[in-house]
Enzyme design. Structure first.
Site, PDB file in Angstrom:
ATOM      1  N   GLY A  12      16.804   3.958 -27.312  1.00 41.34           N
ATOM      2  CA  GLY A  12      17.378   3.552 -28.591  1.00 41.34           C
ATOM      3  C   GLY A  12      17.651   4.688 -29.547  1.00 41.34           C
ATOM      4  O   GLY A  12      17.531   4.525 -30.753  1.00 41.34           O
ATOM      5  N   ILE A  17      15.679   6.838 -36.711  1.00 37.98           N
ATOM      6  CA  ILE A  17      14.526   7.679 -36.398  1.00 37.98           C
ATOM      7  C   ILE A  17      14.668   8.307 -35.021  1.00 37.98           C
ATOM      8  O   ILE A  17      14.383   9.491 -34.825  1.00 37.98           O
ATOM      9  CB  ILE A  17      13.224   6.862 -36.494  1.00 37.98           C
ATOM     10  N   TYR A 163       7.468 -11.028 -34.650  1.00 35.74           N
ATOM     11  CA  TYR A 163       7.694  -9.584 -34.725  1.00 35.74           C
ATOM     12  C   TYR A 163       6.392  -8.818 -34.581  1.00 35.74           C
ATOM     13  O   TYR A 163       6.331  -7.807 -33.856  1.00 35.74           O
ATOM     14  CB  TYR A 163       8.369  -9.227 -36.051  1.00 35.74           C
ATOM     15  N   LYS A 167       5.473  -5.865 -31.871  1.00 38.92           N
ATOM     16  CA  LYS A 167       5.143  -4.482 -32.237  1.00 38.92           C
ATOM     17  C   LYS A 167       3.727  -4.108 -31.818  1.00 38.92           C
ATOM     18  O   LYS A 167       3.491  -3.009 -31.303  1.00 38.92           O
ATOM     19  CB  LYS A 167       5.309  -4.268 -33.743  1.00 38.92           C
TER      20      LYS A 167
END
Length: 274
Positions: A12, A17, A163, A167
């Site tokens: 990604g 970032i 989510y 994570k």
């Protein structure tokens, strides 16, 4: 040139970032493999694997752009093999790819639940599994995952259970694999202390005004570089915070990282899970 001739496989990394980390390591001599799914311009988000490759090469590194959806095992395995064929091996894996939707249980469609868990947790596991045979041959192999410290408290889950599961699943990969491969491959996680002003975060959860209360992605890139220079045999299983990493390196002035230089440090917004 801390990473001269080292090969970094980053998921990604076409923007945000991930791209900043890629450019930082490229400036220090690394070969960068961009494994991301944006090969054509996104209608709302900047950057493709091809524009990222151009920026990486401009920064001084070598780039290999691979169109990869990390939910697809065959695509991941093919990209890893292409990376090895092109550069001779893999020394560093950066699990950067992530999907986000901050919605409650009744507002989260199962296709979004599946997307987040397939990209975040499963993707991290799959990419580690695919890269490990090559990492185990490296002199100083690292896996760095952009995921939060394992603070398993209700407040980090109650507003966006799906989510948070996804994570923290990434962080559990760090925890378990660091122990499984202790002394062989370093597995660590890195997370920002404040929000990081990226187009993806602005698009998903914030607005331009909110981004003024954050830091630039370069702070994560500098922290990642510092971590990846460490001895993989002795530094593993850590959940690093970007500011703490840089303070340990002697940095005391963080003003260069603020999006808005007029925003006082004590008014910056803390990131999720901090």
């Amino acid at each position: 040139m801390h990473f001269k001739n080292k090969t970094v496989f980053i998921t990604g990394g076409s923007r945000g970032i991930g791209l900043e980390i890629a450019k930082k390591l490229a400036s220090e001599g690394a070969n960068i493999v961009i494994a991301a799914k944006t090969s054509e311009p996104h209608p709302k988000l900047p950057g493709t694997i091809h524009t990222a490759a151009a920026e990486i090469e401009a920064a001084g590194g070598k780039a290999l752009a691979c169109m990869v959806d990390i939910r697809d095992e065959n695509q991941v395995l093919s990209a890893v093999q292409l990376a090895v064929d092109t550069f001779g091996g893999i020394d560093i894996l950066i699990n950067n790819a992530s999907a986000i939707q901050l919605t409650g249980t009744l507002s989260t469609e199962m296709k979004k639940y599946d997307l987040m868990n397939q990209v975040n947790t499963r993707g991290t596991y799959l990419c580690a599994q695919a890269c490990l045979p090559h990492l185990l041959k490296s002199e100083n192999p690292h896996v760095l995952t952009l995921s939060p410290p394992l603070n398993v408290e209700a407040r980090w889950f109650e507003n966006h259970v799906a989510y948070s599961i996804a994570k923290f699943g990434m962080s559990l990969c760090t925890l378990g694999m660091a122990s499984e491969f202790k002394g062989k491959v370093a597995f660590n996680s890195l997370w920002p202390k404040t929000i990081i002003a990226t187009a993806a975060i602005e698009f998903a959860v914030g607005n331009a005004q909110m981004m003024q209360l954050g830091r630039k992605a370069t702070i994560m890139a500098d922290a990642a570089s510092a971590i990846l220079q460490k001895d993989a045999k002795t530094v593993s299983g850590h959940f690093y915070i970007d500011e703490d990493v840089l303070r340990a390196e002697g940095v005391t002035d963080f003003s260069e990282y603020r999006v808005n230089p007029n925003t006082p440090e004590n008014q910056l917004l803390p990131d999720f899970f901090i």
